[in-house]
Enzyme design. Structure first.
Site, PDB file in Angstrom:
ATOM      1  N   HIS A   1      -0.715   4.844   5.133  1.00  0.00           N
ATOM      2  CA  HIS A   1      -1.559   5.398   4.067  1.00  0.00           C
ATOM      3  C   HIS A   1      -0.858   5.267   2.702  1.00  0.00           C
ATOM      4  CE1 HIS A   1      -4.605   8.292   2.471  1.00  0.00           C
ATOM      5  NE2 HIS A   1      -3.620   8.612   1.638  1.00  0.00           N
ATOM      6  N   GLU A   2       0.390   5.725   2.644  1.00  0.00           N
ATOM      7  CA  GLU A   2       1.117   5.654   1.372  1.00  0.00           C
ATOM      8  C   GLU A   2       1.370   4.206   0.959  1.00  0.00           C
ATOM      9  OE1 GLU A   2       1.085   8.245  -0.296  1.00  0.00           O
ATOM     10  OE2 GLU A   2       0.684   9.654   1.333  1.00  0.00           O
TER      11      GLU A   2
ATOM     12  N   HIS B   1      -1.446   3.058  -1.173  1.00  0.00           N
ATOM     13  CA  HIS B   1      -1.271   3.497  -2.574  1.00  0.00           C
ATOM     14  C   HIS B   1      -0.219   2.626  -3.270  1.00  0.00           C
ATOM     15  CE1 HIS B   1      -3.755   7.070  -2.590  1.00  0.00           C
ATOM     16  NE2 HIS B   1      -3.098   7.646  -1.595  1.00  0.00           N
TER      17      HIS B   1
ATOM     18  N   GLU C   1      -7.468   6.150  -3.566  1.00  0.00           N
ATOM     19  CA  GLU C   1      -7.648   6.595  -2.186  1.00  0.00           C
ATOM     20  C   GLU C   1      -8.320   5.501  -1.351  1.00  0.00           C
ATOM     21  OE1 GLU C   1      -6.088   9.357  -1.741  1.00  0.00           O
ATOM     22  OE2 GLU C   1      -6.608   9.749   0.353  1.00  0.00           O
TER      23      GLU C   1
END
Lengths: 507, 507
Positions: free
Chosen positions: A269-270, A273, A299
């Protein structure tokens, strides 16, 4: 004339660069605070943060800034200025207006209230007692409402708050897509609840040593295209990614030795980003445009990586052997199909940050409706626990047993971040739209995942999104890529396809 | 009148606090650069450093600063201002004068030259070719000589440079103590060279895993009284300590798996620096007085810990079992006496940073004589390799076989840090004076080391040195503690006692 305006353009860009330098220093200080800064140094470090922040604030609202904005937005110079300069001025103007319209005294009062309120929220959450937090939240809401009168609004007061996180998104738009999502997701959740084909998830909770999880996280980050010459991986209580500049975008993760999913999916997930911030055009460095264009688009990138890559069957076909290298005993008797079903288990839960891909949006809609109600004077703060619990029953069929698991679970309201929550759901919707568009250009998407060649995917996202930073607004990006506006149907189709297959339902 | 000057005092302290905040942010950035900042972010991070540094420079030389200095140093207010304010003003005045006396254009030229010169030095060192570096060093020397004419000097031009690192220390003082040291140390080094009682050092070079060295380093730091709530230990190529504020003083070390001494003695050395910075009075936070008073006094603290504690027999009597816990096989057949002799082996070597306690000062004297010669027009830059090699033969009885091992080994001259080297030798001299004085107050010093109770030692140093930060000048501190000025005889006595015993010489 040309010389004078060109000179002013350069001075303005230098001015903005200096603000950027202070922000970059602040970014490093925040990263450091979360990754092991000694606690006794905190008090003095807070002074440093205060001084640097107030310098940035002063510069953003100075008379110098006002003069730059006035001169560089005048129509006569439109053709002489670069596109980057014009968008930078627009960004500065937005900040200037936002900050200048609030009387200095009230702003100061609000900042103090924010930090008090956050501390009280933490205590209230620990005590699971909303009444402790209520007076602070009431004050925060009251002041925010007053700020809205200073800032002004179009059609709906809540639009002004939405615009701070997702420019261009309005209540009208959200009401429509959220309604559509709700109509489709709630029944699906219900069918899954009733399904007898539940995945076996026991093997997920075996002991997986932290050091091994870290090595695996590093390996996966590399495979995703995260550039370690432009970043590093550390450990924190709450995982995050921070882009100090495109050459220094750091990620953190968290290790749960009894549930490897926390680290692995957190890291992926990170990484989403981080890839966004690592691949912004270097032409934007030193300007306020050198970051993601909105919370929602940001997001969309993290969720694209987490869900369309990290929770995808093809990806694990390509990576199951790697996983087994790091935890051979845990997965020796597990098939890839069993593994895939287990990591995609869906069931209604009380806590947003622990929610699965399918039910997550429902948590957001609850918060959206509450915030909208508050700022349109339809919901009162004192009624929040009751309203919250009713909505959880309505959307998810479960009721929180206390305030800590209910209305007090999120930090956002304690510092007045109203309007932020919808970005999370928008991220899901955007991501599904992007995935659909990507398939036209990359029809062999699944094969790429299976062979572990993620480069074309990263390049597509860089070409279409990352490189632009804040040069394009969220809906401008989506329009340029997909030819349409916000459209929840791609997310709905994706969720139906995925979950009907996993829970072996008839279509 | 009182009100006006008190108000100005507060404004001045706020002004200085802001400068301090920028310096603290810069300190964190430098720490981060050395402990794993991603390399591709460096270019933009340099911009941030440049902007913050130039802001500090501007503030230190502004008209506002000039006005504060003029008003707050006027005799009529002497009694109204606090001691801290007065010393802070004096410190600011010193910096103001130093910076203001150089024409801005020349200063800028010098800064650019410094960074170019450092890069060229690195290349020249790699190529072991002084001639590559010579033109840059000549220019650096030429500009520094010009700066001395701007700054002015008393008695000897080199005094102006010494004063930047060790206020109060002059050529007259150094000539005398260095001469004394040379006369006593050179013959002792010669006798050791001829001694047949050389320690066995083979066991030092066994493989000692890095992770174990790290754990041992942490344990030792704790035992020395280093406060981990006010610091942290990291790994770097060149170990250092950095005090961001007294509650955040970080140390780094380096691990050589084939020579554990690098990490252990490096850690103890940096701990000495760190304990100084951790124990400065909190009343000085936010002023430029909140740091060590000079390079020499700072070095006296690191050397006190490294040599009077870390290389002391009693200390190892108390810690040998601990060491054996971390590397049982390596030391199982080694007696404490053998261990002590091995870690204190002394022999002339070419490289300053690898020199032992006895020969170290000789390396410094060579550099001192060269620098003094350069700035008194007695030595020319082009002759440096020749002069350097002759002096190494004269002082240490060995001749460098190339420039890399000789005149090019240190970075200091490449950025114009002339006058810095003597601080290292002063550190040894001060440390021995302090040790002597400490024994009057703590006669059971050796027993404390043996039982591992280092607290009274830390407290003595805090009471006499650490707490004052820059409130006292180096020789003021020494005078207040010992009742005398700089005196090399304590160091000489200590070295004779120690090395005659280790090499079993007749007295």
């Amino acid at each position: 004339m040309v010389t004078a305006i060109k000179q002013m353009e350069q001075e303005f860009l230098d001015y903005v660069k200096k603000m950027g330098a202070y922000k970059e220093a602040l970014g490093l200080i925040y990263w450091d605070l979360r990754t092991g800064a000694p606690k006794k140094g905190m008090e003095q470090r807070s002074e440093v943060i205060g001084l640097l922040s107030s310098e940035v604030f002063k510069m953003s609202t100075s008379e110098e800034m006002a003069a730059y904005i006035a001169n560089l937005t005048s129509v006569e110079h439109d053709l002489e200025l670069s596109e980057i300069t014009k968008k930078t001025v627009a960004e500065c103007k937005k900040e200037y207006d936002r900050n200048k319209k609030i009387p200095a005294e009230e702003y100061k009062e609000f900042v103090i209230l924010q930090s008090k309120s956050e501390a009280v929220w933490e205590e209230a959450k620990d005590a699971s007692d909303f009444s402790m937090f209520q007076p602070y939240l009431e004050k925060i809401v009251e002041m925010t409402k007053k700020f809205i009168t200073y800032w002004g609004y179009t059609e709906n007061k809540y639009n002004t708050l939405l615009d701070m996180y997702e420019p261009g998104i309005t209540v009208n738009i959200l009401d429509q897509v959220f309604c559509e999502l709700q109509e489709k997701i709630v029944p699906l959740v219900q069918r899954i609840k009733e399904s007898e084909k539940k995945p076996n998830t026991q093997f997920l909770y075996h002991h997986f040593p932290k050091e091994k999880q870290r090595e695996l996280s590093l390996e996966i980050l590399k495979n995703l295209g995260y550039d370690f010459d432009s970043g590093r991986l550390d450990e924190t209580v709450h995982p995050f990614a921070t882009g100090l500049n495109p050459g220094d975008v750091r990620v953190t993760t968290k290790y749960d030795e009894n549930d490897f999913r926390t680290a692995i999916f957190g890291t992926v997930h990170e990484a989403g980003h981080a890839l966004y911030e690592q691949n912004i055009s270097s032409a934007l460095i030193g300007t306020p445009l050198c970051t993601g264009t909105s919370m929602g688009i940001h997001e969309s990138q993290s969720l694209f990586y987490e869900n369309f890559i990290g929770r995808n069957l093809s990806f694990w076909k390509g990576n199951f052997d790697l996983l087994k290298e790091y935890a051979p005993a845990q997965f020796q008797d597990v098939t890839i199909e069993q593994f895939y079903r287990a990591i995609n288990e869906s069931k209604p839960s009380l806590i947003r940050i622990e929610a699965d891909e399918l039910t997550y949006a429902l948590h957001i809609m609850i918060r959206y409706e509450i915030e909208k109600g508050i700022f349109n004077d339809e919901i009162e703060v004192k009624d929040l626990p009751k309203v919250w619990n009713e909505k959880y029953e309505q959307y998810l069929g479960i009721t929180p047993h206390n305030d800590a698991n209910g209305v007090l679970q999120d930090v956002h309201w304690s510092d007045g971040s109203f309007g932020y929550f919808p970005s999370y759901a928008l991220g899901y919707i955007y991501a599904a739209q992007l995935k659909h568009a990507m398939l036209s250009d990359i029809p062999h998407y699944e094969q790429l995942l299976e062979v572990g060649n993620l480069l074309p995917i990263k390049e597509w996202l860089t070409k279409n999104i990352h490189q632009y930073g804040k040069m394009k607004l969220p809906l401008e990006l989506i329009k340029d890529i997909t030819g349409e506006g916000l459209n929840a149907s791609y997310l709905i189709d994706y969720l139906y396809d995925k979950y009907e297959r996993i829970y072996e339902m008839k279509k």
